[in-house]
Design an enzyme around this catalytic site. Structure first.
Site, PDB file in Angstrom:
ATOM      1  N   ASP A 187       0.817  -1.216   0.000  1.00 20.10           N
ATOM      2  CA  ASP A 187       0.000   0.000   0.000  1.00 20.10           C
ATOM      3  C   ASP A 187       0.848   1.262   0.000  1.00 20.10           C
ATOM      4  OD1 ASP A 187      -2.545  -0.817  -0.315  1.00 20.10           O
ATOM      5  OD2 ASP A 187      -3.258  -0.283   1.676  1.00 20.10           O
ATOM      6  N   ASP A 478     -11.089  -7.080  10.365  1.00 16.14           N
ATOM      7  CA  ASP A 478     -10.980  -8.530  10.487  1.00 16.14           C
ATOM      8  C   ASP A 478     -12.076  -9.102  11.379  1.00 16.14           C
ATOM      9  OD1 ASP A 478      -9.979  -7.244  12.686  1.00 16.14           O
ATOM     10  OD2 ASP A 478      -7.965  -8.086  12.557  1.00 16.14           O
TER      11      ASP A 478
END
Length: 847
Positions: A187, A478
């Site tokens: 990223d 998550d």
């Protein structure tokens, strides 16, 4: 040392001899496999049908759960009695300490209700035991493909050498290389990370056959060569570190690889185009290691980022990886790892597949979560990062409901469930799926098609981030994704093998540890406030016990409020002699003492059974206080601000880089403060409050000989003493230590800023004086009445003298009234010049 010609020692293995050694290893491995097959047949049964009928894993309930339930019931009764005591002994309106008492009841009510939630994951603890030998025997060369996702975001906070060691460890799994595909999501879109990956692709041709030749563990080169440095690996590491230090790629290197054409002066971390580079094409049988073995597919990906488009942090990166991998390899199972979490067991894939491919229960399982473990945890775990009790007990308890949480790393997923598929009773489980029709596509074609899948606009008006892939909207993507998958009918497994499957890097400073927990608590509290609250979203979809167990972690942040009250108000009340607990001779003392002893004894037993030391348990109690009074408090505040629309969701990366000085103190188990932040100001202020309250309270009792007061305050003295003992490292960092990890002087002065430089006390007997003054005032008024009623008439002798006397006495009376204004509120001030010196000694050095 370099790999020399001592072939019996894997740390002294020469690359130049790889061909001959690997040729011999092929023959020995072939013989070994034949022996294994023969032995496996004898052990698993004489007939193949019997072997096929055996499960690939078994599940056992933890022992002593029944005894624990009895203990928990007695603690619950004790908690209820404490609540009754608070309600029945509450001071009346106007009595001293009434509001403090009400606050104590509210805090203990919160603690009790939270404790009830924690029991939900202790009543149904289960453990799983896979049989990977049965898997290998049953499926042989028909094992499914596996895609491995690794995410990184910043080459400065997550060094490229750290990232590639994780990649080496998964490339060398004991699994057919042609069925492995490794994807790195960057990223940060850093050409430095891409360069490191190119270096890794070359070194892997030596490393993979070396690992399989000697069956070494672990398979991260930095971990394996921690004691003996290898020349070939060291040269590669030095080249990468040199390039990272320069901050640019040498021209000759750029010219050798077309991938560097993606980077130009316009590419930045937050503004760049899609980049997809297939570095190793696992389909190409001509791409081999130095022994002629196949290599796994290796792909670099940096999804497109533009300032005007939200990128959704790690969840966005994972969803881009899901789409790109479906185009290139499309494996039915996915393993996702953080860039610092290297594989520590070469057989982990086979273990995980035992759960997915079991004939009876495999079709129900969406993901298999392995615990987060760390290779740099010291014996006594000063920052409480090992999570041994949650990993061994709490998550295993959630597993009992089929709802083990997804923790963001070290997790194997079924691709279908991750992409939004709901489980149905007739679902049989598909794992022998093939990749899209890409066998005839060139690398350039695959890269071009994959780039489209990582564009900013690709997800617009789609279900990605909602019903497909990882869910957007909070920093704990998550946990909420795992919950959503379970609410679609899937079950999950938490597996904690004896040999740790993955090892990462734990925070080595207190600041990093607290920042990490602030991010976690904030993200999980966001879930509780969202539509994914387990009591609402999970109603009728997952069991009540699972809903309660999830809430243990989702409510980390609000537990900061009662904890903060408990560590501030009782010490202050001790200082003022206000009792908040029953006397020792009272029967109400028994439930408080029992709950305290039982809960802590149970906590110690759990910690010791999970492999912690007694000192590690004590350190975890210190971190429990630090987190709740700082990290969770700020997480709570940020979520409230987020709910009110006053702030936006942010994601903070925990740094993996530390100086040698910091690492040395960490290895010596000395807490690293070192920086001046508001977090440390709070910790220091509370520590000083506890110290001064304990000293002040004991001094008040001893000097004034109020031993009856000691009976009333003994529990507060004990509570304050425990808090002082917990804060001993803080006092050392404030007053004793001289190293760079101590608490800075500015923190000390800021802590003292909370203390006044003087105190004010009213003079005694003011009430008596006011009564006396009122009588004098009445006398003066009577004198005025006398003068007015007895004034001589006009023409009588002394009339003007009388009038003059009245005017004079009227003036005296009014003036006397003025003098009383400064006698009704007499106070005396007592300065503390020592505090002044502490506070100003830096800015006014001559004081």
């Amino acid at each position: 040392m370099s790999w020399t010609n001592h072939s019996q020692n894997p740390t002294t293995y020469i690359p130049s001899q790889i061909n001959s050694l690997m040729y011999n290893s092929k023959q020995s491995n072939s013989t070994h496999m034949q022996e294994c097959k023969h032995t496996g047949g004898d052990n698993m049964g004489k007939e193949g049908g019997e072997e096929d009928a055996l499960p690939l894993f078994e599940t056992k309930e933890a022992r002593f759960v029944g005894a624990y339930k009895v203990l928990a019931f007695t603690v619950f009764v004790g908690i209820c009695l404490i609540w009754v005591y608070r309600l029945t002994h509450m001071p009346r309106a106007g009595e001293q300490g009434r509001w403090a008492w009400i606050g104590m009841f509210m805090a203990e009510l919160c603690f009790g209700l939270y404790w009830i939630l924690t029991q939900s994951c202790r009543f149904k603890v289960v453990y799983h035991y896979p049989f990977k030998e049965r898997l290998s025997y049953r499926y042989k060369d028909q094992l499914p493909s596996v895609d491995i996702f690794i995410c990184t975001a910043d080459p400065k906070m997550e060094p490229p050498t750290l990232v590639i060691n994780t990649i080496f460890s998964v490339m060398s799994y004991n699994y057919p290389p042609e069925k492995l595909s490794i994807y790195l999501s960057d990223d940060g879109a850093s050409e430095l990370t891409y360069y490191a990956l190119l270096e890794a692709s070359s070194f892997s041709k030596h490393w993979i056959p070396f690992c399989k030749k000697f069956n070494i563990q672990p398979r991260s080169p930095s971990a394996y060569f921690a004691q003996q440095i290898d020349k070939l690996y060291k040269e590669m590491e030095d080249r990468i570190d040199s390039v990272v230090e320069m901050g640019k790629i040498p021209k000759e290197t750029r010219d050798q690889h077309k991938g560097f054409l993606e980077w130009n002066s316009k590419v930045t971390k937050q503004d760049h185009q899609s980049i997809v580079q297939i570095i190793i094409d696992g389909r190409d049988k001509s791409v081999m290691d130095i022994d002629g073995g196949r290599l796994p597919t290796l792909v670099y990906m940096a999804r497109e980022k533009r300032p005007q488009w939200p990128h959704n942090f790690k969840a966005g990166a994972m969803n881009a990886l899901i789409r790109v991998s479906s185009e290139i390899s499309n494996a039915p199972f996915i393993l996702n790892l953080d860039c610092d979490m290297y594989a520590n067991d070469a057989d982990t894939i086979r273990e995980a597949l035992c759960f997915f491919m079991d004939d009876k229960r495999g079709h129900e399982i969406s993901f298999v979560q392995y615990p987060q473990n760390y290779d740099n945890i010291m014996t006594n775990d000063i920052y409480g990062c090992s999570f041994s009790v949650p990993s061994n007990i709490e998550f295993a308890g959630l597993d009992g409901y089929g709802a083990a949480p997804y923790c963001g790393t070290g997790c194997f997923h079924r691709r279908e469930s991750l992409c939004g598929k709901a489980h149905s009773k007739d679902y049989k489980g598909e794992w022998n799926i093939k990749a899209k029709k890409n066998a005839d596509k060139t690398i350039d074609e695959l890269e071009k098609e994959s780039k489209v899948l990582t564009n900013c606009i690709y997800e617009k008006d789609t279900q990605w981030g909602n019903k497909m892939g990882l869910i957007y909207g909070c920093t704990s993507e998550d946990v909420v994704t795992g919950l959503a998958i379970q609410c679609r009918g899937w079950k999950s497994i938490h597996h904690n093998p004896n040999r740790k499957a993955f090892l990462g890097v734990a925070p080595t400073t207190l600041d990093a540890a607290l920042v990490q927990h602030k991010r976690w608590s904030e993200g999980m509290f966001q879930i509780f406030f969202s539509k994914y609250c387990p009591f609402i979203y999970g109603l009728g979809k997952i069991k009540l016990g699972a809903q309660m167990a999830y809430s243990i972690y989702l409510l980390f942040a609000p537990t900061s409020i009662p904890t903060l009250y408990y560590v501030i108000v009782p010490p202050l009340c001790l200082l003022h002699g206000i009792s908040l607990f029953p006397q020792v001779k009272s029967l109400w003392f028994l439930p408080i003492a029992y709950v305290f002893v039982a809960r802590n004894a149970c906590g110690i037993a759990e910690a010791l059974s999970c492999g912690d030391t007694l000192i590690a348990w004590w350190n975890s109690q210190r971190m429990w206080v630090f987190r709740r009074t700082t990290s969770y408090l700020f997480g709570f505040i940020d979520v409230v601000r987020w709910q009110l629309g006053l702030s936006k969701t942010t994601f903070t990366i925990t740094t993996k880089v530390n100086t040698e000085d910091v690492l040395k103190r960490y290895e010596q188990e000395v807490i690293e403060f070192g920086s001046s932040t508001i977090v440390f100001t709070i910790i220091a202020s509370l520590a000083l409050l506890h110290l001064f309250s304990l000293i002040g309270g004991i001094t008040k009792i001893v000097l004034e000989l109020e031993f009856k007061l000691l009976e009333q305050l003994i529990l507060q003295v004990i509570l304050n003493l425990l808090l002082v003992m917990i804060n001993i490292p803080v006092y050392q960092a404030l007053f004793i230590r001289c190293d760079n990890g101590r608490l800075s002087s500015s923190i000390l002065f800021k802590s003292f800023d909370a203390l006044p430089l003087f105190e004010t006390k009213e003079a005694r007997f003011r009430g008596a004086y006011k009564v006396f003054a009122s009588t004098v005032f009445v006398g003066i008024c009577l004198i005025w009445v006398y003068r007015l009623t007895h004034i001589p008439r006009v023409g009588e002798q002394g009339r003007w003298a009388w009038i003059g006397m009245f005017m004079a006495e009227l003036s005296f009376g009014l003036y006397w009234m003025l003098t009383q204004s400064c006698r009704f509120k007499v106070v005396y001030n007592h300065p503390f010049k020592e505090r002044l010196s502490y506070r100003l000694q830096l800015s006014v050095s001559h004081i």
